[in-house]
Design an enzyme around this catalytic site. Structure first.
Site, PDB file in Angstrom:
ATOM      1  CG  ASP A  51      -6.786  -1.817  -2.386  1.00  0.00           C
ATOM      2  OD1 ASP A  51      -7.529  -1.293  -1.556  1.00  0.00           O
ATOM      3  OD2 ASP A  51      -5.547  -1.728  -2.363  1.00  0.00           O
TER       4      ASP A  51
ATOM      5  CD  GLN B 286      -2.829  -1.108  -0.111  1.00  0.00           C
ATOM      6  OE1 GLN B 286      -3.385  -0.085  -0.494  1.00  0.00           O
ATOM      7  NE2 GLN B 286      -2.947  -2.264  -0.769  1.00  0.00           N
TER       8      GLN B 286
ATOM      9  CD  GLU C 167      -7.824   3.945   2.529  1.00  0.00           C
ATOM     10  OE1 GLU C 167      -6.606   4.237   2.452  1.00  0.00           O
ATOM     11  OE2 GLU C 167      -8.519   3.753   1.531  1.00  0.00           O
ATOM     12  CG  HIS C 168      -6.632  -0.160   3.393  1.00  0.00           C
ATOM     13  ND1 HIS C 168      -5.903   0.791   2.731  1.00  0.00           N
ATOM     14  CD2 HIS C 168      -7.696  -0.447   2.604  1.00  0.00           C
ATOM     15  CE1 HIS C 168      -6.487   1.084   1.596  1.00  0.00           C
ATOM     16  NE2 HIS C 168      -7.584   0.353   1.488  1.00  0.00           N
TER      17      HIS C 168
ATOM     18  CG  HIS D  71     -43.611  26.467  16.948  1.00  0.00           C
ATOM     19  ND1 HIS D  71     -43.016  27.604  16.515  1.00  0.00           N
ATOM     20  CD2 HIS D  71     -42.898  25.443  16.421  1.00  0.00           C
ATOM     21  CE1 HIS D  71     -41.979  27.300  15.753  1.00  0.00           C
ATOM     22  NE2 HIS D  71     -41.897  25.988  15.664  1.00  0.00           N
TER      23      HIS D  71
ATOM     24  CG  HIS E  82      -2.057   3.612  -2.758  1.00  0.00           C
ATOM     25  ND1 HIS E  82      -2.879   3.695  -3.852  1.00  0.00           N
ATOM     26  CD2 HIS E  82      -2.398   2.477  -2.119  1.00  0.00           C
ATOM     27  CE1 HIS E  82      -3.698   2.661  -3.865  1.00  0.00           C
ATOM     28  NE2 HIS E  82      -3.425   1.896  -2.826  1.00  0.00           N
TER      29      HIS E  82
HETATM   30  N1  NAI Z   1      -8.970   6.615   0.439  1.00  0.00           N
HETATM   31  C1  NAI Z   1      -9.314   5.850  -0.559  1.00  0.00           C
HETATM   32  O1  NAI Z   1     -10.333   5.192  -0.529  1.00  0.00           O
HETATM   33  C2  NAI Z   1      -8.457   5.773  -1.780  1.00  0.00           C
HETATM   34  C3  NAI Z   1      -7.459   6.682  -1.946  1.00  0.00           C
HETATM   35  N2  NAI Z   1      -6.709   6.678  -3.099  1.00  0.00           N
HETATM   36  C4  NAI Z   1      -5.720   7.731  -3.183  1.00  0.00           C
HETATM   37  O2  NAI Z   1      -6.045   8.527  -4.289  1.00  0.00           O
HETATM   38  C5  NAI Z   1      -4.903   9.244  -4.674  1.00  0.00           C
HETATM   39  C6  NAI Z   1      -4.810   9.306  -6.170  1.00  0.00           C
HETATM   40  O3  NAI Z   1      -4.020  10.400  -6.458  1.00  0.00           O
HETATM   41  P1  NAI Z   1      -3.526  10.745  -7.908  1.00  0.00           P
HETATM   42  O4  NAI Z   1      -2.895   9.559  -8.491  1.00  0.00           O
HETATM   43  O5  NAI Z   1      -2.715  11.984  -7.774  1.00  0.00           O
HETATM   44  O6  NAI Z   1      -4.831  11.007  -8.749  1.00  0.00           O
HETATM   45  P2  NAI Z   1      -6.000  12.093  -8.626  1.00  0.00           P
HETATM   46  O7  NAI Z   1      -6.878  11.852  -9.795  1.00  0.00           O
HETATM   47  O8  NAI Z   1      -6.603  12.112  -7.279  1.00  0.00           O
HETATM   48  O9  NAI Z   1      -5.278  13.486  -8.805  1.00  0.00           O
HETATM   49  C7  NAI Z   1      -4.779  13.900 -10.034  1.00  0.00           C
HETATM   50  C8  NAI Z   1      -5.257  15.308 -10.289  1.00  0.00           C
HETATM   51  O10 NAI Z   1      -4.680  16.175  -9.329  1.00  0.00           O
HETATM   52  C9  NAI Z   1      -4.609  17.454  -9.885  1.00  0.00           C
HETATM   53  N3  NAI Z   1      -3.370  18.077  -9.428  1.00  0.00           N
HETATM   54  C10 NAI Z   1      -2.123  17.565  -9.503  1.00  0.00           C
HETATM   55  N4  NAI Z   1      -1.233  18.452  -8.995  1.00  0.00           N
HETATM   56  C11 NAI Z   1      -1.927  19.553  -8.639  1.00  0.00           C
HETATM   57  C12 NAI Z   1      -1.580  20.798  -8.050  1.00  0.00           C
HETATM   58  N5  NAI Z   1      -0.313  21.093  -7.721  1.00  0.00           N
HETATM   59  N6  NAI Z   1      -2.563  21.677  -7.804  1.00  0.00           N
HETATM   60  C13 NAI Z   1      -3.843  21.395  -8.103  1.00  0.00           C
HETATM   61  N7  NAI Z   1      -4.232  20.230  -8.658  1.00  0.00           N
HETATM   62  C14 NAI Z   1      -3.290  19.327  -8.909  1.00  0.00           C
HETATM   63  C15 NAI Z   1      -4.622  17.299 -11.388  1.00  0.00           C
HETATM   64  O11 NAI Z   1      -5.697  18.039 -11.913  1.00  0.00           O
HETATM   65  C16 NAI Z   1      -4.850  15.823 -11.617  1.00  0.00           C
HETATM   66  O12 NAI Z   1      -5.885  15.554 -12.541  1.00  0.00           O
HETATM   67  C17 NAI Z   1      -3.708   8.569  -4.008  1.00  0.00           C
HETATM   68  O13 NAI Z   1      -3.284   9.367  -2.944  1.00  0.00           O
HETATM   69  C18 NAI Z   1      -4.310   7.286  -3.466  1.00  0.00           C
HETATM   70  O14 NAI Z   1      -3.682   6.828  -2.317  1.00  0.00           O
HETATM   71  C19 NAI Z   1      -6.929   5.804  -4.107  1.00  0.00           C
HETATM   72  C20 NAI Z   1      -7.921   4.880  -3.988  1.00  0.00           C
HETATM   73  C21 NAI Z   1      -8.749   4.782  -2.814  1.00  0.00           C
HETATM   74  O1  3SL Z   2      -7.046   3.505  -0.528  1.00  0.00           O
HETATM   75  C1  3SL Z   2      -7.548   2.581  -1.164  1.00  0.00           C
HETATM   76  O2  3SL Z   2      -8.636   2.087  -0.870  1.00  0.00           O
HETATM   77  C2  3SL Z   2      -6.762   2.007  -2.286  1.00  0.00           C
HETATM   78  O3  3SL Z   2      -5.865   1.134  -1.679  1.00  0.00           O
HETATM   79  C3  3SL Z   2      -7.587   1.374  -3.365  1.00  0.00           C
HETATM   80  S1  3SL Z   2      -6.643   0.992  -4.778  1.00  0.00           S
HETATM   81  O4  3SL Z   2      -5.471   0.211  -4.423  1.00  0.00           O
HETATM   82  O5  3SL Z   2      -6.261   2.243  -5.397  1.00  0.00           O
HETATM   83  O6  3SL Z   2      -7.488   0.226  -5.692  1.00  0.00           O
HETATM   84 ZN    ZN Z   3      -4.356  -0.017  -2.524  1.00  0.00          ZN
END
Ligand code: NAI
Ligand code: 3SL
Ligand code: ZN
Length: 437
Positions: free
Chosen positions: A353, A249, A319-320, A412, A252
């Site tokens: 996931d 994880q 979270e996990h 009321h 990420h």
């Molecule tokens: N908590 C949960 O359930 C889950 C969390 N995640 C998390 O989601 C996240 C995914 O992140 P990313 O890969 O970055 O994709 P994302 O789609 O969340 O972010 C990308 C976007 O961020 C914007 N961005 C990038 N730099 C920027 C800046 N300096 N200022 C303003 N906007 C900006 C851009 O517009 C870009 O499209 C990871 O942190 C991952 O751990 C993923 C799956 C599940």
């Molecule tokens: O934060 C999460 O839930 C992620 O681990 C989901 S995934 O691995 O991006 O599918």
């Molecule tokens: Zn994951």
């Protein structure tokens, strides 16, 4: 009783909060002022995207043709798993009616929101699974209009498999838009004329912050920011598996904490020795992310008792949360704060996931103290209703009039007085002292 840090993180999930808040504040203000033009500007500036935002039915059909059969089968399988779990959740929420007092009937209605916005991240990885986690769950809830957004992938268009997953899971509108501009677009109904009632889905610190700031104008699932993992392990755990799951994880992103809580110092030392080597063996993107995550956010805590481990784990509210110990039922019984729990070595976070069924969109930054993750319930509203016979209104009316007057609320009280006078003109009631001020 004691707890000892064998590795303490320099940073916490809160570390980057202020930076993200400033950026998002400014972006939301600009989008509120300039609307669609500002969204297009941000798409161009941040994601180098100047193409069409909304996929046409022809594009969706053509895209599906490009997805290899095996990929389609895997995505379809995972969608079915997620849908089955979401439908079971829906069935656990029921409507009812009950008589609370002779003649006073009240009930609960359960209705889906009309418009849902589902976000799937695509910055570092193509989050295909997040696409169906949101959309399939909204579909199971019975949402009529589902708008799905994900950013362009690595300078190109939306990742084709992610687009397939959105479409197959049942999205009605699919938009190539990422980040804050996507969340704002769904909240304000830009380009579609359909403002979302609720916006769900995970994302980086900017996405999570945008959802948090827009909450109130729009409903949100939960604060689902950078992924976190915690493993609880005792001396019966396999250090190789524990280390693998922490690294699993940490890939990420730079801001993804990986925590080990254990009652065995020997296991802790063993795991700490293994983690750097596992990170070194990863491909560049994952190595870079996991290396920084483990360096800045990784923690290893040794406790004397399992009760202390529970206390620490509940405080972190990861979270996990994986449990690799003896007596798994004890942990299930005693842990109270986690996004999703993975009991025993045979399961692992990655299964949840991608494909096992329970949703992977989960609370981060301690939000598991007050909320679970994305579920069918986040798309549903429980409304109450009531009706009464005139006889029943007599009892309720008298009490209502008196309590209203105790509160100083004369108008009321009079709504009750008026009914009592209309329905029972010959009867005297004790309605409390009229309010004078
Ligand atoms: N908590 C949960 O359930 C889950 C969390 N995640 C998390 O989601 C996240 C995914 O992140 P990313 O890969 O970055 O994709 P994302 O789609 O969340 O972010 C990308 C976007 O961020 C914007 N961005 C990038 N730099 C920027 C800046 N300096 N200022 C303003 N906007 C900006 C851009 O517009 C870009 O499209 C990871 O942190 C991952 O751990 C993923 C799956 C599940
Ligand atoms: O934060 C999460 O839930 C992620 O681990 C989901 S995934 O691995 O991006 O599918
Ligand atoms: Zn994951």
């Amino acid at each position: 009783m004691s707890t000892r840090y064998l590795k303490k993180a320099a940073k916490t999930p809160e570390t980057e909060t202020a930076t993200a808040q400033n950026v998002v504040n400014e972006m939301l203000a600009e989008i509120e002022k300039r609307g669609e033009a500002a969204v297009r500007d941000y798409a161009r500036k941040l994601d180098k995207w100047e193409g069409e935002l909304i996929a046409t039915p022809e594009q969706l059909a053509a895209n599906a043709e490009t997805v290899p059969l095996k990929v389609r089968q895997d995505i379809d399988f995972a969608i079915e798993q997620v849908s089955k779990f979401a439908l079971a959740q829906r069935d656990s929420l029921r409507e009812f009616r009950t008589e609370l007092h002779p003649g006073v009937t009240a009930g609960q209605r359960v209705l889906p929101v009309n418009v849902a916005g589902c976000y799937a991240p695509a910055g570092r990885y193509a989050h295909i699974a997040s696409a169906y986690m949101g959309v399939a769950t909204a579909k199971a809830a019975g949402v009529k209009t589902i708008i799905a957004c994900s950013g362009p992938f690595r300078g190109g268009p939306m990742h084709p498999y992610l687009m397939y997953a959105f479409h197959k899971a049942g999205a009605d509108v699919i938009m190539t838009l990422g980040g804050v501009q996507a969340i704002a677009t769904m909240a304000y109904g830009l380009f579609t004329g359909k403002p979302a009632d609720v916006i769900v889905g995970p994302g980086n610190k900017f996405v999570a912050e945008a959802k948090r700031m827009l909450f109130g104008k729009v409903g949100i699932d939960v604060f689902a920011g950078p992924s976190e993992v915690a493993v609880i392990a005792d001396d019966s755990a396999d250090p190789a598996i524990v280390a693998s799951d922490l690294v699993g994880q940490a890939e990420h992103g730079h801001e993804s904490p990986a925590w080990l809580f254990t009652t065995s110092e020997a296991l802790a030392q063993d795991v700490m020795q293994r983690v750097p080597a596992l990170i070194d063996q990863l491909p560049p993107t994952a190595r870079d992310a996991a290396g920084a995550a483990w360096r800045d956010y990784g923690e290893v805590i040794v406790c004397d008792t399992r009760e202390e481990v529970v206390e620490i784990s509940d405080r972190y509210a990861s979270e996990h949360l994986e449990v690799q110990t003896r007596d798994l039922d004890w942990w299930l019984e005693n842990l109270t704060c986690y996004g999703s729990l993975f009991l025993g070595e045979e399961t692992t976070v990655a299964y949840g996931d991608k494909a096992s069924g329970p949703n992977h969109v989960l609370p981060t930054k301690g939000a598991a103290r007050y909320s679970g993750g994305l579920s069918v319930h986040k798309f549903m509203k429980t409304f109450t209703w009531q009706r009464m016979t005139r006889e029943a209104a007599r009892d309720i009316g008298e009490v209502t009039a008196r309590i209203s007057r105790l509160e100083g609320m004369e108008a009321h009280a009079r709504t009750a007085d008026d009914r009592l006078a209309k329905y029972f003109p010959a009867q005297a009631f004790e309605l409390g002292e009229p309010v004078k001020v």
